[in-house]
Design a protein around this motif. Structure first.
Motif, PDB file in Angstrom:
ATOM      1  N   ARG A  50       4.395 -44.940 -35.601  1.00  0.00           N
ATOM      2  CA  ARG A  50       4.673 -46.028 -37.112  1.00  0.00           C
ATOM      3  C   ARG A  50       4.319 -47.586 -36.922  1.00  0.00           C
ATOM      4  NH1 ARG A  50       5.276 -46.861 -41.588  1.00  0.00           N
ATOM      5  NH2 ARG A  50       7.146 -46.414 -42.098  1.00  0.00           N
ATOM      6  N   LEU A  51       4.957 -47.965 -36.455  1.00  0.00           N
ATOM      7  CA  LEU A  51       5.506 -49.493 -35.022  1.00  0.00           C
ATOM      8  C   LEU A  51       4.523 -50.134 -35.124  1.00  0.00           C
ATOM      9  CD1 LEU A  51       8.812 -49.400 -33.697  1.00  0.00           C
ATOM     10  CD2 LEU A  51       8.509 -50.262 -36.080  1.00  0.00           C
ATOM     11  N   LEU A  52       3.528 -49.397 -34.468  1.00  0.00           N
ATOM     12  CA  LEU A  52       2.386 -50.012 -33.990  1.00  0.00           C
ATOM     13  C   LEU A  52       0.898 -49.881 -34.674  1.00  0.00           C
ATOM     14  CD1 LEU A  52       2.153 -49.230 -29.989  1.00  0.00           C
ATOM     15  CD2 LEU A  52       3.658 -51.097 -31.613  1.00  0.00           C
ATOM     16  N   GLY A  53       1.461 -48.923 -36.624  1.00  0.00           N
ATOM     17  CA  GLY A  53      -0.107 -48.231 -37.214  1.00  0.00           C
ATOM     18  C   GLY A  53      -1.182 -47.435 -36.250  1.00  0.00           C
ATOM     19  N   LEU A  54      -0.509 -46.832 -35.718  1.00  0.00           N
ATOM     20  CA  LEU A  54      -1.689 -45.722 -34.996  1.00  0.00           C
ATOM     21  C   LEU A  54      -1.912 -44.830 -35.826  1.00  0.00           C
ATOM     22  CD1 LEU A  54      -0.664 -46.562 -31.188  1.00  0.00           C
ATOM     23  CD2 LEU A  54      -2.353 -46.709 -32.063  1.00  0.00           C
ATOM     24  N   PHE A 307      10.971 -57.399 -36.366  1.00  0.00           N
ATOM     25  CA  PHE A 307       9.458 -57.565 -35.134  1.00  0.00           C
ATOM     26  C   PHE A 307       9.089 -58.568 -34.704  1.00  0.00           C
ATOM     27  CE2 PHE A 307       9.917 -54.809 -39.223  1.00  0.00           C
ATOM     28  CZ  PHE A 307      10.572 -53.567 -38.224  1.00  0.00           C
ATOM     29  N   GLY A 308       9.604 -59.596 -34.238  1.00  0.00           N
ATOM     30  CA  GLY A 308       9.256 -60.421 -33.941  1.00  0.00           C
ATOM     31  C   GLY A 308       8.361 -61.442 -34.804  1.00  0.00           C
ATOM     32  N   ASP A 309       7.477 -61.551 -33.950  1.00  0.00           N
ATOM     33  CA  ASP A 309       5.968 -62.330 -34.559  1.00  0.00           C
ATOM     34  C   ASP A 309       5.565 -61.499 -35.742  1.00  0.00           C
ATOM     35  OD1 ASP A 309       6.935 -64.146 -33.610  1.00  0.00           O
ATOM     36  OD2 ASP A 309       5.594 -64.795 -32.112  1.00  0.00           O
ATOM     37  N   GLY A 310       5.206 -60.104 -35.477  1.00  0.00           N
ATOM     38  CA  GLY A 310       4.974 -58.946 -36.312  1.00  0.00           C
ATOM     39  C   GLY A 310       5.571 -59.085 -37.535  1.00  0.00           C
ATOM     40  N   THR A 311       5.079 -58.027 -38.356  1.00  0.00           N
ATOM     41  CA  THR A 311       5.665 -57.575 -39.646  1.00  0.00           C
ATOM     42  C   THR A 311       6.045 -55.908 -39.441  1.00  0.00           C
ATOM     43  OG1 THR A 311       3.526 -57.046 -40.508  1.00  0.00           O
ATOM     44  CG2 THR A 311       4.459 -59.764 -40.443  1.00  0.00           C
ATOM     45  N   PRO A 312       6.641 -55.910 -40.702  1.00  0.00           N
ATOM     46  CA  PRO A 312       7.439 -54.164 -40.775  1.00  0.00           C
ATOM     47  C   PRO A 312       6.259 -53.624 -41.254  1.00  0.00           C
ATOM     48  CG  PRO A 312       8.620 -55.798 -41.855  1.00  0.00           C
ATOM     49  CD  PRO A 312       6.990 -56.604 -41.468  1.00  0.00           C
ATOM     50  N   PRO A 313       5.658 -52.253 -40.742  1.00  0.00           N
ATOM     51  CA  PRO A 313       5.295 -51.725 -41.314  1.00  0.00           C
ATOM     52  C   PRO A 313       4.990 -51.340 -42.136  1.00  0.00           C
ATOM     53  CG  PRO A 313       6.791 -50.071 -40.204  1.00  0.00           C
ATOM     54  CD  PRO A 313       7.347 -51.625 -39.992  1.00  0.00           C
ATOM     55  N   PRO A 314       3.422 -50.673 -43.275  1.00  0.00           N
ATOM     56  CA  PRO A 314       3.978 -50.168 -44.900  1.00  0.00           C
ATOM     57  C   PRO A 314       4.082 -49.054 -44.343  1.00  0.00           C
ATOM     58  CG  PRO A 314       1.289 -49.847 -43.718  1.00  0.00           C
ATOM     59  CD  PRO A 314       2.464 -51.231 -42.395  1.00  0.00           C
ATOM     60  N   PRO A 315       4.422 -48.232 -45.581  1.00  0.00           N
ATOM     61  CA  PRO A 315       5.016 -46.957 -46.128  1.00  0.00           C
ATOM     62  C   PRO A 315       4.737 -46.013 -45.208  1.00  0.00           C
ATOM     63  CG  PRO A 315       5.451 -48.594 -47.735  1.00  0.00           C
ATOM     64  CD  PRO A 315       4.136 -48.637 -47.048  1.00  0.00           C
ATOM     65  N   PRO A 316       4.742 -44.777 -44.648  1.00  0.00           N
ATOM     66  CA  PRO A 316       4.116 -43.541 -44.205  1.00  0.00           C
ATOM     67  C   PRO A 316       2.849 -43.345 -45.148  1.00  0.00           C
ATOM     68  CG  PRO A 316       6.492 -42.526 -44.246  1.00  0.00           C
ATOM     69  CD  PRO A 316       6.354 -44.431 -45.156  1.00  0.00           C
ATOM     70  N   PRO A 317       2.317 -42.746 -44.926  1.00  0.00           N
ATOM     71  CA  PRO A 317       1.034 -41.987 -45.455  1.00  0.00           C
ATOM     72  C   PRO A 317       1.511 -40.975 -46.216  1.00  0.00           C
ATOM     73  CG  PRO A 317       0.441 -42.185 -43.288  1.00  0.00           C
ATOM     74  CD  PRO A 317       1.444 -42.797 -43.510  1.00  0.00           C
TER      75      PRO A 317
END
Length: 336
Positions: A50-54, A307-317
Protein backbone atom coordinates in the motif's frame (compact mmCIF):
# COMPACT_ATOMS: atom_id res chain seq x y z
CA UNK A 1 2.97 -29.39 22.85
CA UNK A 2 6.69 -28.59 23.05
CA UNK A 3 7.87 -26.84 26.23
CA UNK A 4 9.06 -23.81 24.25
CA UNK A 5 7.48 -22.70 20.97
CA UNK A 6 9.94 -22.88 18.07
CA UNK A 7 8.93 -21.20 14.81
CA UNK A 8 10.08 -22.92 11.62
CA UNK A 9 11.87 -20.12 9.77
CA UNK A 10 13.17 -22.17 6.83
CA UNK A 11 11.15 -20.33 4.20
CA UNK A 12 11.43 -20.64 0.43
CA UNK A 13 14.49 -18.43 -0.18
CA UNK A 14 13.88 -17.45 -3.81
CA UNK A 15 13.71 -13.73 -4.51
CA UNK A 16 12.05 -11.66 -7.22
CA UNK A 17 14.71 -9.20 -8.36
CA UNK A 18 15.51 -6.81 -11.18
CA UNK A 19 18.39 -9.01 -12.32
CA UNK A 20 16.33 -12.23 -11.93
CA UNK A 21 19.22 -13.83 -10.06
CA UNK A 22 16.94 -16.65 -8.88
CA UNK A 23 15.06 -16.90 -12.16
CA UNK A 24 12.25 -14.56 -11.10
CA UNK A 25 12.35 -11.12 -12.75
CA UNK A 26 10.50 -8.08 -11.48
CA UNK A 27 7.57 -7.84 -13.87
CA UNK A 28 4.30 -6.00 -13.33
CA UNK A 29 1.27 -8.26 -13.50
CA UNK A 30 3.22 -11.50 -13.26
CA UNK A 31 2.88 -12.22 -9.54
CA UNK A 32 0.03 -12.37 -7.05
CA UNK A 33 0.52 -11.72 -3.36
CA UNK A 34 -1.44 -14.21 -1.27
CA UNK A 35 -2.32 -12.90 2.18
CA UNK A 36 -4.81 -13.20 5.01
CA UNK A 37 -6.09 -10.17 6.91
CA UNK A 38 -5.74 -12.15 10.13
CA UNK A 39 -2.02 -12.84 9.85
CA UNK A 40 0.48 -10.31 11.24
CA UNK A 41 3.28 -11.53 8.98
CA UNK A 42 1.08 -11.03 5.91
CA UNK A 43 -0.07 -7.67 7.27
CA UNK A 44 3.48 -6.36 6.81
CA UNK A 45 3.42 -7.16 3.10
CA UNK A 46 -0.04 -5.61 2.69
CA UNK A 47 1.13 -2.38 4.36
CA UNK A 48 4.31 -2.06 2.31
CA UNK A 49 2.45 -2.79 -0.92
CA UNK A 50 0.00 0.00 0.00
CA UNK A 51 2.63 2.53 1.05
CA UNK A 52 4.71 2.00 -2.09
CA UNK A 53 1.71 1.95 -4.43
CA UNK A 54 2.33 -1.51 -5.86
CA UNK A 55 -1.35 -2.42 -6.19
CA UNK A 56 -1.32 -2.18 -10.00
CA UNK A 57 1.95 -4.13 -10.32
CA UNK A 58 1.20 -6.90 -7.80
CA UNK A 59 -2.37 -8.15 -7.43
CA UNK A 60 -3.55 -9.55 -4.10
CA UNK A 61 -5.38 -12.74 -3.16
CA UNK A 62 -7.07 -12.61 0.26
CA UNK A 63 -7.64 -15.88 2.10
CA UNK A 64 -10.34 -16.22 4.72
CA UNK A 65 -9.49 -16.10 8.42
CA UNK A 66 -10.37 -19.68 9.37
CA UNK A 67 -8.34 -22.48 7.83
CA UNK A 68 -7.98 -26.18 8.57
CA UNK A 69 -4.80 -28.21 9.07
CA UNK A 70 -4.20 -28.39 5.33
CA UNK A 71 -4.21 -24.82 4.14
CA UNK A 72 -5.46 -21.27 4.02
CA UNK A 73 -8.53 -21.18 1.80
CA UNK A 74 -10.02 -18.57 -0.53
CA UNK A 75 -13.49 -18.95 0.93
CA UNK A 76 -14.17 -15.20 0.82
CA UNK A 77 -14.29 -15.30 -3.00
CA UNK A 78 -17.29 -16.37 -5.11
CA UNK A 79 -17.35 -20.14 -5.30
CA UNK A 80 -14.56 -20.26 -2.71
CA UNK A 81 -11.97 -20.03 -5.51
CA UNK A 82 -9.44 -17.25 -6.03
CA UNK A 83 -10.59 -15.53 -9.23
CA UNK A 84 -7.06 -15.08 -10.62
CA UNK A 85 -5.22 -18.17 -9.42
CA UNK A 86 -8.27 -20.38 -9.97
CA UNK A 87 -7.58 -22.43 -6.84
CA UNK A 88 -9.55 -22.98 -3.62
CA UNK A 89 -6.55 -23.47 -1.35
CA UNK A 90 -3.17 -21.80 -1.12
CA UNK A 91 -1.73 -25.29 -0.74
CA UNK A 92 -2.48 -25.83 -4.43
CA UNK A 93 0.01 -23.09 -5.35
CA UNK A 94 2.68 -24.52 -3.07
CA UNK A 95 2.23 -28.00 -4.53
CA UNK A 96 2.20 -26.65 -8.09
CA UNK A 97 5.87 -25.93 -7.52
CA UNK A 98 6.75 -28.45 -4.83
CA UNK A 99 4.61 -31.62 -5.09
CA UNK A 100 3.74 -32.94 -1.62
CA UNK A 101 5.21 -29.80 -0.06
CA UNK A 102 6.15 -30.97 3.46
CA UNK A 103 6.18 -27.69 5.38
CA UNK A 104 3.57 -25.23 6.56
CA UNK A 105 1.38 -23.40 4.05
CA UNK A 106 2.07 -19.83 5.11
CA UNK A 107 1.11 -16.31 4.15
CA UNK A 108 2.32 -14.02 2.75
CA UNK A 109 3.34 -15.85 -0.40
CA UNK A 110 4.22 -14.56 -3.84
CA UNK A 111 2.69 -16.74 -6.56
CA UNK A 112 3.86 -16.80 -10.18
CA UNK A 113 0.86 -16.50 -12.47
CA UNK A 114 2.69 -18.14 -15.38
CA UNK A 115 3.20 -21.43 -13.54
CA UNK A 116 0.69 -21.14 -10.70
CA UNK A 117 3.47 -21.99 -8.25
CA UNK A 118 4.72 -20.21 -5.15
CA UNK A 119 7.94 -18.26 -5.67
CA UNK A 120 8.66 -17.33 -2.05
CA UNK A 121 7.08 -17.11 1.38
CA UNK A 122 10.07 -15.41 3.03
CA UNK A 123 8.14 -12.54 4.61
CA UNK A 124 11.22 -10.75 5.98
CA UNK A 125 12.95 -10.49 2.60
CA UNK A 126 9.71 -9.93 0.70
CA UNK A 127 9.04 -6.44 2.03
CA UNK A 128 12.68 -5.41 1.64
CA UNK A 129 12.50 -6.45 -2.00
CA UNK A 130 9.26 -4.52 -2.47
CA UNK A 131 11.25 -1.46 -1.39
CA UNK A 132 14.52 -2.08 -3.22
CA UNK A 133 13.72 -4.23 -6.28
CA UNK A 134 10.30 -2.93 -7.34
CA UNK A 135 11.25 0.76 -7.50
CA UNK A 136 10.29 1.06 -11.19
CA UNK A 137 6.69 0.35 -10.14
CA UNK A 138 6.50 2.53 -7.02
CA UNK A 139 3.91 5.29 -7.03
CA UNK A 140 4.94 8.92 -7.25
CA UNK A 141 5.58 10.02 -3.68
CA UNK A 142 6.36 6.54 -2.36
CA UNK A 143 8.29 6.75 0.93
CA UNK A 144 11.75 5.30 1.47
CA UNK A 145 11.01 2.60 4.04
CA UNK A 146 14.55 1.22 4.09
CA UNK A 147 16.92 4.19 3.76
CA UNK A 148 20.47 3.07 3.21
CA UNK A 149 22.05 5.10 6.01
CA UNK A 150 19.64 3.61 8.58
CA UNK A 151 19.57 -0.03 7.48
CA UNK A 152 21.89 -1.39 10.17
CA UNK A 153 19.85 0.29 12.90
CA UNK A 154 16.55 -0.77 11.34
CA UNK A 155 17.76 -4.37 11.13
CA UNK A 156 19.04 -4.32 14.71
CA UNK A 157 15.83 -2.89 16.20
CA UNK A 158 13.63 -5.16 14.10
CA UNK A 159 15.66 -8.22 15.11
CA UNK A 160 15.18 -7.52 18.80
CA UNK A 161 11.49 -6.86 18.29
CA UNK A 162 11.03 -10.09 16.37
CA UNK A 163 12.57 -12.26 19.07
CA UNK A 164 10.82 -10.70 22.05
CA UNK A 165 7.60 -9.21 20.63
CA UNK A 166 6.52 -10.39 17.16
CA UNK A 167 7.39 -14.01 17.90
CA UNK A 168 7.34 -13.47 21.65
CA UNK A 169 3.56 -13.34 21.86
CA UNK A 170 3.44 -16.75 20.16
CA UNK A 171 6.05 -18.09 22.56
CA UNK A 172 3.71 -17.01 25.37
CA UNK A 173 0.61 -18.46 23.77
CA UNK A 174 2.04 -21.79 22.66
CA UNK A 175 4.37 -22.46 25.60
CA UNK A 176 4.08 -26.02 26.83
CA UNK A 177 5.39 -25.46 30.34
CA UNK A 178 5.08 -22.79 33.00
CA UNK A 179 8.80 -21.89 32.90
CA UNK A 180 8.76 -21.53 29.09
CA UNK A 181 5.70 -19.29 29.30
CA UNK A 182 7.13 -17.12 32.05
CA UNK A 183 10.43 -16.69 30.22
CA UNK A 184 8.65 -15.56 27.05
CA UNK A 185 6.30 -13.32 29.08
CA UNK A 186 9.19 -11.60 30.87
CA UNK A 187 11.12 -11.05 27.64
CA UNK A 188 8.01 -9.68 25.92
CA UNK A 189 7.22 -7.06 28.53
CA UNK A 190 10.87 -6.15 29.08
CA UNK A 191 11.07 -5.34 25.37
CA UNK A 192 7.75 -3.49 25.36
CA UNK A 193 9.03 -1.35 28.25
CA UNK A 194 12.22 -0.68 26.26
CA UNK A 195 10.14 0.32 23.26
CA UNK A 196 7.97 2.59 25.39
CA UNK A 197 11.06 4.40 26.64
CA UNK A 198 12.54 4.70 23.14
CA UNK A 199 9.31 6.02 21.67
CA UNK A 200 8.71 8.50 24.48
CA UNK A 201 11.09 10.95 22.80
CA UNK A 202 10.86 10.04 19.12
CA UNK A 203 7.83 9.53 16.92
CA UNK A 204 9.09 6.52 14.98
CA UNK A 205 11.40 3.65 15.80
CA UNK A 206 14.36 4.66 13.62
CA UNK A 207 14.91 8.16 12.26
CA UNK A 208 12.12 10.68 11.86
CA UNK A 209 10.01 8.84 9.25
CA UNK A 210 8.15 5.55 9.00
CA UNK A 211 10.55 2.73 8.16
CA UNK A 212 10.58 -1.04 7.81
CA UNK A 213 11.11 -1.22 11.58
CA UNK A 214 7.70 0.35 12.25
CA UNK A 215 6.02 -1.83 9.64
CA UNK A 216 7.38 -4.95 11.32
CA UNK A 217 6.44 -4.03 14.89
CA UNK A 218 3.00 -2.52 14.35
CA UNK A 219 1.04 -5.62 13.18
CA UNK A 220 1.75 -7.19 16.57
CA UNK A 221 0.71 -4.10 18.50
CA UNK A 222 -2.56 -3.68 16.62
CA UNK A 223 -3.50 -7.29 17.51
CA UNK A 224 -2.38 -7.06 21.12
CA UNK A 225 -5.58 -6.16 22.97
CA UNK A 226 -7.87 -7.94 20.52
CA UNK A 227 -6.02 -11.25 20.75
CA UNK A 228 -2.65 -11.57 22.44
CA UNK A 229 -3.56 -10.12 25.85
CA UNK A 230 -6.24 -12.74 26.47
CA UNK A 231 -5.76 -15.58 24.00
CA UNK A 232 -1.98 -15.80 24.44
CA UNK A 233 -1.92 -14.83 28.13
CA UNK A 234 0.27 -11.78 27.45
CA UNK A 235 -1.64 -10.03 30.18
CA UNK A 236 0.60 -7.90 32.38
CA UNK A 237 -0.89 -4.88 30.64
CA UNK A 238 -3.12 -4.16 27.69
CA UNK A 239 -1.62 -2.04 24.96
CA UNK A 240 -4.22 0.58 25.86
CA UNK A 241 -2.68 0.64 29.37
CA UNK A 242 0.81 1.42 28.06
CA UNK A 243 0.46 5.14 27.23
CA UNK A 244 3.43 5.64 24.90
CA UNK A 245 2.97 2.44 22.89
CA UNK A 246 -0.79 2.98 22.72
CA UNK A 247 -0.31 6.49 21.32
CA UNK A 248 2.37 5.25 18.88
CA UNK A 249 0.12 2.43 17.67
CA UNK A 250 -2.84 4.80 17.24
CA UNK A 251 -0.66 7.26 15.34
CA UNK A 252 0.18 4.58 12.79
CA UNK A 253 -3.37 3.20 12.76
CA UNK A 254 -4.58 6.63 11.70
CA UNK A 255 -1.88 6.88 9.02
CA UNK A 256 -2.98 5.86 5.49
CA UNK A 257 -1.70 2.39 4.68
CA UNK A 258 -1.84 1.02 8.22
CA UNK A 259 -5.27 1.09 9.87
CA UNK A 260 -7.05 0.69 6.54
CA UNK A 261 -5.51 -2.79 6.21
CA UNK A 262 -7.03 -4.08 9.47
CA UNK A 263 -10.09 -6.29 9.84
CA UNK A 264 -10.54 -6.94 13.55
CA UNK A 265 -13.35 -9.44 12.98
CA UNK A 266 -11.11 -11.62 10.84
CA UNK A 267 -8.20 -11.27 13.26
CA UNK A 268 -10.25 -12.44 16.23
CA UNK A 269 -11.97 -15.16 14.22
CA UNK A 270 -8.67 -16.64 13.12
CA UNK A 271 -6.94 -16.87 16.47
CA UNK A 272 -9.88 -17.96 18.59
CA UNK A 273 -11.41 -20.40 16.10
CA UNK A 274 -8.27 -21.99 14.64
CA UNK A 275 -6.11 -22.40 17.75
CA UNK A 276 -8.22 -25.10 19.37
CA UNK A 277 -5.27 -26.30 21.45
CA UNK A 278 -5.36 -22.90 23.18
CA UNK A 279 -9.12 -22.24 22.92
CA UNK A 280 -10.87 -25.64 22.69
CA UNK A 281 -14.42 -24.26 22.42
CA UNK A 282 -13.63 -21.96 19.50
CA UNK A 283 -15.70 -19.23 21.12
CA UNK A 284 -14.75 -15.75 19.89
CA UNK A 285 -15.00 -13.08 22.62
CA UNK A 286 -17.20 -10.07 21.99
CA UNK A 287 -14.70 -7.67 23.52
CA UNK A 288 -12.63 -5.68 23.92
CA UNK A 289 -13.98 -2.30 22.87
CA UNK A 290 -11.84 -1.26 19.88
CA UNK A 291 -13.34 2.16 19.27
CA UNK A 292 -10.38 3.92 20.91
CA UNK A 293 -8.16 3.44 17.87
CA UNK A 294 -9.42 6.67 16.33
CA UNK A 295 -8.89 8.90 19.39
CA UNK A 296 -6.32 11.70 19.35
CA UNK A 297 -2.73 10.58 19.95
CA UNK A 298 -0.76 13.88 19.92
CA UNK A 299 2.36 12.11 18.59
CA UNK A 300 2.84 14.86 16.01
CA UNK A 301 4.21 16.97 18.89
CA UNK A 302 7.38 14.86 18.68
CA UNK A 303 7.97 16.05 15.13
CA UNK A 304 8.79 13.60 12.40
CA UNK A 305 7.36 13.29 8.92
CA UNK A 306 5.41 10.08 8.33
CA UNK A 307 6.35 9.74 4.65
CA UNK A 308 9.53 11.81 4.60
CA UNK A 309 9.72 13.61 1.28
CA UNK A 310 6.91 11.43 -0.04
CA UNK A 311 3.14 11.59 0.25
CA UNK A 312 0.36 9.47 1.79
CA UNK A 313 -0.96 6.65 -0.40
CA UNK A 314 -4.43 7.09 -1.91
CA UNK A 315 -7.33 5.05 -0.49
CA UNK A 316 -7.14 1.32 -1.22
CA UNK A 317 -8.88 -0.02 -4.32
CA UNK A 318 -12.59 -0.56 -3.77
CA UNK A 319 -12.31 -4.37 -3.86
CA UNK A 320 -9.60 -4.32 -1.18
CA UNK A 321 -11.34 -2.07 1.34
CA UNK A 322 -12.17 -3.43 4.78
CA UNK A 323 -15.84 -3.43 5.74
CA UNK A 324 -16.61 -0.53 8.11
CA UNK A 325 -18.19 -2.88 10.65
CA UNK A 326 -14.85 -4.71 11.02
CA UNK A 327 -12.72 -1.61 11.50
CA UNK A 328 -13.37 1.50 13.65
CA UNK A 329 -11.71 3.54 10.90
CA UNK A 330 -14.35 2.39 8.42
CA UNK A 331 -11.71 0.84 6.18
CA UNK A 332 -10.43 4.20 4.93
CA UNK A 333 -8.05 6.49 6.78
CA UNK A 334 -8.49 10.03 5.53
CA UNK A 335 -5.68 11.90 7.23
CA UNK A 336 -2.05 11.31 8.06
Amino acid sequence: MEPSFQRDTAYIPDRITVDARDGWPVEAGRYRLAVARACPWANRAVIVRRLLGLEDAISMAIAGPVHDQRSWTFDLDPGAVDPVLGIPRLKDAYEARFPRYPKGITVPAMVDLETGGVVTNDFKQMTIDFSLEWTAHHRDGAPDLYPEHLRDEIDDVARGNYEAVNNGVYRCGFAGTQPAYEEAYDQLFERLDWLGERLSHQRYLVGDTITEADVRLWPTLVRFDAVYHGHFKANRSKLSEMPVLWAYARDLFQTPGFGDTIDFDQIKSHYYEVHRDVNPTGIVPKGPDLSGWMTLHHREQLGGRPFGDGTPPPPPPEHERVAPASNPAGGIIRSA
